[in-house]
Design a protein around this motif. Structure first.
Motif, PDB file in Angstrom:
ATOM      1  N   SER A  50      36.597 -50.785  21.570  1.00 51.27           N
ATOM      2  CA  SER A  50      36.551 -51.560  20.331  1.00 51.27           C
ATOM      3  C   SER A  50      36.434 -50.587  19.176  1.00 51.27           C
ATOM      4  O   SER A  50      35.872 -49.505  19.306  1.00 51.27           O
ATOM      5  N   SER A  51      37.014 -50.959  18.055  1.00 51.40           N
ATOM      6  CA  SER A  51      36.959 -50.070  16.898  1.00 51.40           C
ATOM      7  C   SER A  51      36.754 -50.896  15.643  1.00 51.40           C
ATOM      8  O   SER A  51      37.060 -52.078  15.587  1.00 51.40           O
ATOM      9  N   GLY A  52      36.249 -50.233  14.644  1.00 53.40           N
ATOM     10  CA  GLY A  52      36.006 -50.872  13.362  1.00 53.40           C
ATOM     11  C   GLY A  52      34.993 -50.079  12.564  1.00 53.40           C
ATOM     12  O   GLY A  52      34.114 -49.428  13.124  1.00 53.40           O
ATOM     13  N   GLY A  53      35.152 -50.090  11.259  1.00 54.03           N
ATOM     14  CA  GLY A  53      34.188 -49.400  10.408  1.00 54.03           C
ATOM     15  C   GLY A  53      34.216 -47.896  10.569  1.00 54.03           C
ATOM     16  O   GLY A  53      33.199 -47.241  10.372  1.00 54.03           O
ATOM     17  N   GLY A  54      35.362 -47.340  10.956  1.00 52.17           N
ATOM     18  CA  GLY A  54      35.462 -45.892  11.112  1.00 52.17           C
ATOM     19  C   GLY A  54      34.844 -45.364  12.385  1.00 52.17           C
ATOM     20  O   GLY A  54      34.580 -44.165  12.503  1.00 52.17           O
ATOM     21  N   GLU A  55      34.618 -46.247  13.349  1.00 53.38           N
ATOM     22  CA  GLU A  55      34.030 -45.835  14.627  1.00 53.38           C
ATOM     23  C   GLU A  55      34.822 -46.422  15.787  1.00 53.38           C
ATOM     24  O   GLU A  55      35.455 -47.461  15.653  1.00 53.38           O
ATOM     25  N   VAL A  56      34.744 -45.741  16.906  1.00 53.63           N
ATOM     26  CA  VAL A  56      35.337 -46.227  18.151  1.00 53.63           C
ATOM     27  C   VAL A  56      34.213 -46.312  19.177  1.00 53.63           C
ATOM     28  O   VAL A  56      33.467 -45.362  19.370  1.00 53.63           O
ATOM     29  N   THR A  57      34.104 -47.479  19.809  1.00 52.97           N
ATOM     30  CA  THR A  57      33.101 -47.671  20.851  1.00 52.97           C
ATOM     31  C   THR A  57      33.817 -47.906  22.177  1.00 52.97           C
ATOM     32  O   THR A  57      34.702 -48.753  22.265  1.00 52.97           O
ATOM     33  N   VAL A  58      33.431 -47.153  23.164  1.00 49.76           N
ATOM     34  CA  VAL A  58      34.000 -47.285  24.505  1.00 49.76           C
ATOM     35  C   VAL A  58      32.881 -47.699  25.446  1.00 49.76           C
ATOM     36  O   VAL A  58      31.796 -47.128  25.427  1.00 49.76           O
ATOM     37  N   THR A  59      33.160 -48.710  26.252  1.00 44.97           N
ATOM     38  CA  THR A  59      32.206 -49.195  27.245  1.00 44.97           C
ATOM     39  C   THR A  59      32.826 -49.056  28.625  1.00 44.97           C
ATOM     40  O   THR A  59      33.945 -49.506  28.854  1.00 44.97           O
ATOM     41  N   VAL A  60      32.098 -48.428  29.524  1.00 43.38           N
ATOM     42  CA  VAL A  60      32.549 -48.228  30.899  1.00 43.38           C
ATOM     43  C   VAL A  60      31.561 -48.915  31.831  1.00 43.38           C
ATOM     44  O   VAL A  60      30.349 -48.797  31.668  1.00 43.38           O
ATOM     45  N   SER A  61      32.095 -49.624  32.799  1.00 41.44           N
ATOM     46  CA  SER A  61      31.284 -50.291  33.798  1.00 41.44           C
ATOM     47  C   SER A  61      31.704 -49.793  35.176  1.00 41.44           C
ATOM     48  O   SER A  61      32.895 -49.742  35.484  1.00 41.44           O
ATOM     49  N   ILE A  62      30.726 -49.426  35.991  1.00 47.21           N
ATOM     50  CA  ILE A  62      30.978 -48.918  37.338  1.00 47.21           C
ATOM     51  C   ILE A  62      30.135 -49.715  38.321  1.00 47.21           C
ATOM     52  O   ILE A  62      28.939 -49.931  38.092  1.00 47.21           O
ATOM     53  N   ARG A  63      30.761 -50.157  39.428  1.00 45.43           N
ATOM     54  CA  ARG A  63      30.020 -50.861  40.470  1.00 45.43           C
ATOM     55  C   ARG A  63      29.166 -49.871  41.247  1.00 45.43           C
ATOM     56  O   ARG A  63      29.620 -48.785  41.585  1.00 45.43           O
ATOM     57  N   ILE A  64      27.940 -50.241  41.506  1.00 45.09           N
ATOM     58  CA  ILE A  64      27.016 -49.383  42.256  1.00 45.09           C
ATOM     59  C   ILE A  64      27.339 -49.509  43.743  1.00 45.09           C
ATOM     60  O   ILE A  64      27.284 -50.608  44.299  1.00 45.09           O
ATOM     61  N   PRO A  65      27.706 -48.413  44.403  1.00 42.49           N
ATOM     62  CA  PRO A  65      28.005 -48.475  45.844  1.00 42.49           C
ATOM     63  C   PRO A  65      26.756 -48.806  46.654  1.00 42.49           C
ATOM     64  O   PRO A  65      25.640 -48.447  46.280  1.00 42.49           O
ATOM     65  N   SER A  66      26.951 -49.500  47.754  1.00 42.47           N
ATOM     66  CA  SER A  66      25.826 -49.905  48.593  1.00 42.47           C
ATOM     67  C   SER A  66      25.696 -49.006  49.812  1.00 42.47           C
ATOM     68  O   SER A  66      26.680 -48.671  50.468  1.00 42.47           O
ATOM     69  N   LEU A  67      24.485 -48.637  50.097  1.00 41.68           N
ATOM     70  CA  LEU A  67      24.167 -47.860  51.285  1.00 41.68           C
ATOM     71  C   LEU A  67      23.338 -48.688  52.263  1.00 41.68           C
ATOM     72  O   LEU A  67      23.291 -48.396  53.441  1.00 41.68           O
ATOM     73  N   MET A  68      22.707 -49.739  51.749  1.00 41.30           N
ATOM     74  CA  MET A  68      21.813 -50.566  52.552  1.00 41.30           C
ATOM     75  C   MET A  68      22.609 -51.552  53.406  1.00 41.30           C
ATOM     76  O   MET A  68      23.494 -52.225  52.896  1.00 41.30           O
ATOM     77  N   PRO A  69      22.296 -51.647  54.678  1.00 44.28           N
ATOM     78  CA  PRO A  69      22.991 -52.617  55.526  1.00 44.28           C
ATOM     79  C   PRO A  69      22.618 -54.046  55.139  1.00 44.28           C
ATOM     80  O   PRO A  69      21.458 -54.349  54.881  1.00 44.28           O
ATOM     81  N   GLY A  70      23.637 -54.900  55.048  1.00 44.56           N
ATOM     82  CA  GLY A  70      23.389 -56.300  54.727  1.00 44.56           C
ATOM     83  C   GLY A  70      23.392 -56.615  53.245  1.00 44.56           C
ATOM     84  O   GLY A  70      23.452 -57.776  52.870  1.00 44.56           O
ATOM     85  N   ILE A  71      23.314 -55.613  52.390  1.00 42.19           N
ATOM     86  CA  ILE A  71      23.334 -55.829  50.942  1.00 42.19           C
ATOM     87  C   ILE A  71      24.541 -55.077  50.401  1.00 42.19           C
ATOM     88  O   ILE A  71      24.545 -53.858  50.329  1.00 42.19           O
ATOM     89  N   GLN A  72      25.578 -55.820  50.035  1.00 38.65           N
ATOM     90  CA  GLN A  72      26.806 -55.184  49.582  1.00 38.65           C
ATOM     91  C   GLN A  72      26.927 -55.128  48.063  1.00 38.65           C
ATOM     92  O   GLN A  72      27.636 -54.294  47.541  1.00 38.65           O
ATOM     93  N   ASP A  73      26.286 -56.029  47.351  1.00 37.28           N
ATOM     94  CA  ASP A  73      26.473 -56.091  45.911  1.00 37.28           C
ATOM     95  C   ASP A  73      25.193 -55.704  45.175  1.00 37.28           C
ATOM     96  O   ASP A  73      24.230 -56.464  45.142  1.00 37.28           O
ATOM     97  N   TRP A  74      25.208 -54.536  44.588  1.00 33.90           N
ATOM     98  CA  TRP A  74      24.084 -54.084  43.764  1.00 33.90           C
ATOM     99  C   TRP A  74      24.400 -54.269  42.284  1.00 33.90           C
ATOM    100  O   TRP A  74      23.632 -53.859  41.431  1.00 33.90           O
ATOM    101  N   GLY A  75      25.558 -54.828  41.999  1.00 33.97           N
ATOM    102  CA  GLY A  75      25.938 -55.083  40.613  1.00 33.97           C
ATOM    103  C   GLY A  75      26.679 -53.903  40.002  1.00 33.97           C
ATOM    104  O   GLY A  75      27.134 -52.996  40.685  1.00 33.97           O
ATOM    105  N   HIS A  76      26.793 -53.957  38.696  1.00 29.02           N
ATOM    106  CA  HIS A  76      27.489 -52.920  37.938  1.00 29.02           C
ATOM    107  C   HIS A  76      26.513 -52.267  36.967  1.00 29.02           C
ATOM    108  O   HIS A  76      25.572 -52.899  36.503  1.00 29.02           O
ATOM    109  N   VAL A  77      26.770 -51.028  36.664  1.00 27.70           N
ATOM    110  CA  VAL A  77      26.014 -50.326  35.635  1.00 27.70           C
ATOM    111  C   VAL A  77      26.993 -50.104  34.481  1.00 27.70           C
ATOM    112  O   VAL A  77      28.162 -49.777  34.688  1.00 27.70           O
ATOM    113  N   GLU A  78      26.530 -50.334  33.272  1.00 28.83           N
ATOM    114  CA  GLU A  78      27.405 -50.258  32.104  1.00 28.83           C
ATOM    115  C   GLU A  78      26.798 -49.331  31.060  1.00 28.83           C
ATOM    116  O   GLU A  78      25.613 -49.420  30.760  1.00 28.83           O
TER     117      GLU A  78
END
Length: 125
Positions: free
Chosen positions: A89-117
């Motif tokens: 997104s941009s505006g006011g002479g600035e550019v903002t970039v947002t990156v979201s990455i899914r957190i990989p799971s290592l625990m058995p039985g729990i596949q979704d730890w969500g995303h970190v942004e």
């Protein structure tokens, strides 16, 4: 009767107690490693956001932000289609970039730890 010939009835109980406690120790160790993976994913998202914002503000290559952000992240964090997302997104002479990455799971039985942004804002030229 010598004392060395006498067998105690509780012989082996320590090994049995340890065997019963071992799964809990392993689960606790996996949880600690999972926390480290989540922190690493957050760090990589911040690095990618900064790289993307830096590339978006470059006058020579203003459309290379997504490429720069994706290549700033370790490959195993962006292998799937839902692992990595990029927004600008941009505006006011600035550019903002947002990156979201899914957190990989290592625990058995729990596949979704969500995303970190993470987001980064840089002044545009």
């Amino acid at each position: 009767m010598r004392s060395s010939d006498h067998r105690r009835p509780d012989r082996g109980s320590v090994a049995l107690e340890f065997a019963g406690f071992l799964p809990l120790l392993l689960l606790l160790g996996l949880a600690a490693v999972q926390l480290g993976i989540a922190a690493y994913a957050a760090s990589q998202a911040g690095t990618a956001a900064r790289a993307g914002a830096r590339a978006e503000t470059d006058a020579d290559f203003p459309t290379q932000g997504a490429w720069a952000a994706r290549h700033a992240v370790s490959g195993w964090l962006q292998d799937g289609h839902d692992e990595f997302s990029y927004a600008r997104s941009s505006g006011g002479g600035e550019v903002t970039v947002t990156v979201s990455i899914r957190i990989p799971s290592l625990m058995p039985g729990i596949q979704d730890w969500g995303h970190v942004e993470r987001s980064s804002t840089m002044p545009s030229d």
